[in-house]
Design an enzyme around this catalytic site. Sequence first.
Site, short mmCIF file in Angstrom:
data_model
loop_
_atom_site.label_atom_id
_atom_site.label_comp_id
_atom_site.label_asym_id
_atom_site.label_seq_id
_atom_site.Cartn_x
_atom_site.Cartn_y
_atom_site.Cartn_z
N HIS A 168 0.82 -1.21 0.00
CA HIS A 168 0.00 0.00 0.00
C HIS A 168 0.86 1.26 0.00
CE1 HIS A 168 -3.73 2.21 1.02
NE2 HIS A 168 -2.91 3.02 1.66
N HIS A 175 -10.89 -4.42 0.83
CA HIS A 175 -10.90 -5.48 1.85
C HIS A 175 -11.72 -5.11 3.08
CE1 HIS A 175 -7.40 -6.56 -0.65
NE2 HIS A 175 -7.82 -7.78 -0.42
N GLU A 209 -4.03 3.56 12.84
CA GLU A 209 -4.64 4.31 11.74
C GLU A 209 -5.97 4.94 12.14
OE1 GLU A 209 -4.66 1.91 8.24
OE2 GLU A 209 -2.51 1.61 8.35
N ARG A 245 -9.83 13.44 2.74
CA ARG A 245 -8.69 14.04 3.45
C ARG A 245 -7.53 14.28 2.50
NH1 ARG A 245 -9.60 10.46 7.58
NH2 ARG A 245 -7.94 9.11 6.83
N SER A 267 -8.97 2.96 -3.00
CA SER A 267 -9.81 1.78 -2.86
C SER A 267 -9.96 1.46 -1.38
CB SER A 267 -9.16 0.58 -3.56
OG SER A 267 -7.93 0.27 -2.94
N HIS A 268 -11.07 0.87 -1.02
CA HIS A 268 -11.24 0.38 0.34
C HIS A 268 -11.93 -0.97 0.25
CE1 HIS A 268 -11.01 2.15 4.57
NE2 HIS A 268 -9.86 2.24 3.99
#
Lengths: 182, 790, 306
Positions: free
Chosen positions: B58, B111, B340, B130, B108-109
């Site tokens: 990532h 998973h 996170e 953001r 992308s989100h």
Amino acid sequence: MKTYHIELLVRLKTADTVALTAKNTLRRDMGYESVLLDVRREERWVIQVQAEDLQTAEKLGREFAATRIFVNPNKQTCVLKAAESGQAKLSPQKQDEGGPYEVGVIVSYYQDGKAVSARDALRHTYGYGGRIGNVERGVLWKLLLSAQSPDSARKTAEDIALTSSMNSGLLTNSHSQTYIVL
Amino acid sequence: MEKVLPVSRLEKDDLLEEELKKARLGLTAQEARKIASILGRDPSIVECFILDIEWSEHCSYKSSAKILKKYLPLKAPNVIQSIEEDAGIIALAAVNGRRYGVVIAHESHNHPSQVLPVEGSATGIGGVVRDVDCMGARVVAVADPLRFGDVEGSEKEKVKWIARGVRQGIWEYGNALGVPNIGGDVYFDESFNDNCLVNVVALGVIREDEIIHSRAPEGAGEKGYDVILVGKPTDDSGFGGVTFASQILGGGEEEESRGAVQVHDPFLKNVLLMRKSNSAVWKLAREKGMEIGFKDLGGGGLACASSEMGAAGSCGIDIDLEKVHVSMTDMLPEVIACGETQERYLLIVPPELTEEVLRIYNEDWDLPNIYEGARASVIGKVTSGDRYVMHWMGEVVCDIPIHELTKGICYERQSKPVVRHLSEPEFQEPGNLGEVLLKVLGGPNVSSREAIFRSYDTEVQGNAVIRPGEADAGVIAPLEEEGSRAGIALSTDGNPLYGLIDPYWGGANAVAEAMRNVACVGAVPSGLTDCLNYGNPENPEAFWQFEEGVRGVSDAAKNLWLKGHPEMPVPIVSGNVSFYNESAAGKSIAPSPIIACVGVMEDYSRALTMRFKEAASRIYLVGGRYDELGGSEYYRRMFGALGKNVPQVRYEEERKAIYAVIDCISAGHLLAAHDISGGGLAVTLSEMLVCGRHQPACKGAEIDLERIGSPLRDDKKLFSESSGFVLEVSPGNGPGVERIFAERGLEIFHIGVVVEEPVFTVRSGEKEVLRLSVSAMEEAWRGGIAEALK
Amino acid sequence: MSQPNSRIFLPKITKVASKTQKLGSSSSHKLREMKKIAIIQYPGSNCEYETARAVMASGMEAEIFRWNRDAASLDEYDGYIIPGGFSYQDRVRAGAIAAKKGIMRTIFGEAAKGKPVLGICNGAQVLVESGMIPGVNPGELEMALAPNTGTSGYYCNWVHVVHSTRKGKCAFTRFFEKSEVFPMPVAHAEGRFVTRKKGLIESMYDNGQIVLRYSTVDGKVEDRFPVNPNGSTDNIAGICNPAGNVFALMPHPERAAWLRQVPDDTGDEYAEAKRDAYGSWQRMTEAGPGRKIFESMREYLENIPY
């Protein structure tokens, strides 16, 4: 087969911002600074289910809790109780004399689409079919109050529960919601 | 340093691997040894966690970087800022002599959304806005390209649960934040059963001289600038999140991975971002004439953001982890460094501004009362060295040369072509093409997307010109309050079935379709973003699909030039790579490069919708019909077949057609335009009859297929997905339109006429091919997804 | 009636007062001192900027008033708008927390003097939760804005409303004829006006408080989705207090304040006007149907002494 009530009390693992905001508003803007010590909140589901015995009902309850409908394990935990219908389990907390007293208030909507879709999901998506009776949803507010007596704590909780005007009451709008003080 | 990883003592790799696993690190033994050799000593646990994240797919693009660099065109005359920071920027318009740009980010989100659809999709929006905001921009739009499993297949209940949850997460977050959702697309295919795709695109606008950079400003080290952390108190949510994003989902792991999904809070975000507290800080810095650094915290949390800001400004960073505001007790330093937690930003400011910045967040905008424990805190200093240092309980727990942290690692992956034995289905032409059309219109990949986008706030901010459902792209006029008539169009595309047949054409078609969509409203395709969603890069076949997809995307971007700049590409200004999209059984998703295209309009008042408007208008077809039904809705709905002949992008014709359509619109010659894609000509014409808000008084159309110069059978003419457009032209403008196409050397076909009676009739010469009432078509088309998601 | 349709463009609005004066609107307003409207910004509000633009385009000054400023200083404004969004994240109930804050106490007092107060969407929820609407017994909670029925949660689309009270009754619909139909967008999850107080709806009709109702494009009040987008009692979309100076409105007039914003497929005269305006930026920046809500507010302020 008997009818059982499965009660699921679902609580956030993280800080409950809604409860905090309610507490701050009641204390800072509505004059409960000295009597309202804390506010906590749980989502309360009551599922009516047909089962052979209490054990089966409890087993079903655990299955319901494991579906994706009621509990989001990422951020919530859940306490489960099962009881035969008619032996209603709602009762105020036993309190030490002299307080502070914790008073529960359950607030629910007259028409709750989420409760209806939860019922339909249990019946159809998860295949429990006709076993499932009514599904109710509400918010259980737990108000920690300092008071002279349990009765006076309940009286304060009652005032907080029912919004009657700009200046009084917060938790329920009686035109769309109903409430019970435990 | 107290807690270290004893790399030097563990000479055997398997023992080291075991130790890494025990520490819950994703590093390989080889990587751990590399860290030790960089440092010249055994690394601390904190250092290991930080590099584990910095070297994740990532953050470092370790598998993809080489391929991306080799192919993707990043530069063009309209690029204000390319991909190097959190988002790219292209030129939009000049107002009073100052240039404004569109800021674009695409993430992308996938998973997290598969595991927890509501939280996953919500935090997806949170992260991408953001990225745009932290450039100093005003966030003006989002769009969500979504790919779900088969809603009619064996896993349909789970698929629906995910789809409904994703929709809910998007609306709950985006609507509350106050950003309109102006587009997106949705496909359903069984390859997404175990791995949905939730991409998010966000757009912002910014004046060029007000761009804020995510780096330590010049001289920050010498002058000892303060490092300020703003937002939610840090907790352990999302600890290990980027590693999670790069893991394959399996039955059991979904449960365990839950801790990796962050908890979102659009409310706090609203106060930080929507022209509220952050803008107050930027304004302060501008007024004082001081540069500040500003960056959002995303994957890798504080460690990633602070090291990248330091490295970008060639400075060191010194952070005291005990000064980070947290919401939990007994947190480990590596969790504070790498967690996170959502809704946080990092600022680097001159010390003389610090007090005022803290006041803006903590008092003016009252963060501590908006969210328990939220605030702005000074957590460290910028230093003039090159060391990235973290302190905890009086000890140094991290001390790494900063450029070693951020330069990442790179892997050479093996690539092997996928051999597929595909064939075209053989069948008789169906007798009743009307019935076929109704079936195609009701299919989940064609039918109206209303059941999804009516949950989105498409109106907030008041900039709407064209909304989802009214045309191929959403259009907003975000600079009207500055006095500009500029419009921005946005479309997202990527048909997964094309990629399944041929990943190259999957990529090329995604770009071409996104550009056609933007052209249909009259905007000039001006910038692209790509979110490249593929399987496991360690699998050579999946990696080949990735490489081919990138090649297709970049060929299309290079060959469909930026209008007005021959030979220059439409630049790819931002993007994202998402690997490991596969099921536990090792089956990859359909190769899915998802493209967003941003179109720029000088004057939004020319923005065109796609509904047929006037009886007696001429209907023109742009683009020949070819035997290209591979991956088509026709094959899929009628025969359950994939086919082989995937649509090709004929670059030169495609480019000319796109330009000609834009020219026709700016000349005011068109009444409606709609591109041809899924479902072919038949669906395009149908949508021009039934789209938008339901109206009893809709039009009809009469079409003659013989007017199309093609030897194809009628059913193939109707359902071939060869690219093209359908245009509605008032009779008086017919010659003008024909001239514009003729000048570009393109043949167009005058195939029919719009009629008052709401009936759709298709002939082939004398023969009637189909005849349907528009209300029957509308019913089939509107029902599709709504039913599917119930 | 005067309908300023000039374009107003303003630079970034944080403090707008002086700019408004300079840029002006139609010439008739330049001479007079402009009325000053406070737009209340709660944490979670998200329509304050476009609402301010619509106010300015209607010949008034707009100032965004942050929630933690001194509520008492609100008395210097001529009128108030509580904009859309999610004040306090809809915690407890939409509008419930904002209703308890000092700002609403001040506004309640100012409204009693006759100053106009408009609550849009979440603002309407705040007005209902604070007992200002319907205000048959001012300050008493007499209604709720309950969760929508008919859709699963949030619903955003353009709808039609019909003006259902006499012209001039409500400060915000002074420019609408009785039975006039016009389009506006709704965007909410809790917009269903309900009451359990017997006879309340009847007395509201008697008082002329039922200002806007959801209807078909030709003004028929049909209780079916999507004509009635949220299941609201009697298709009610907007209610004013008995005096007419406080108005709770679920649809968003600021999102229909310019012709540009109107879709071209709602089947009404505004859709047609948008199509006619095609290719002319000038015309796209003319007033949309929602502008008249704000212009009515201005006209009320200029002509009604309070």
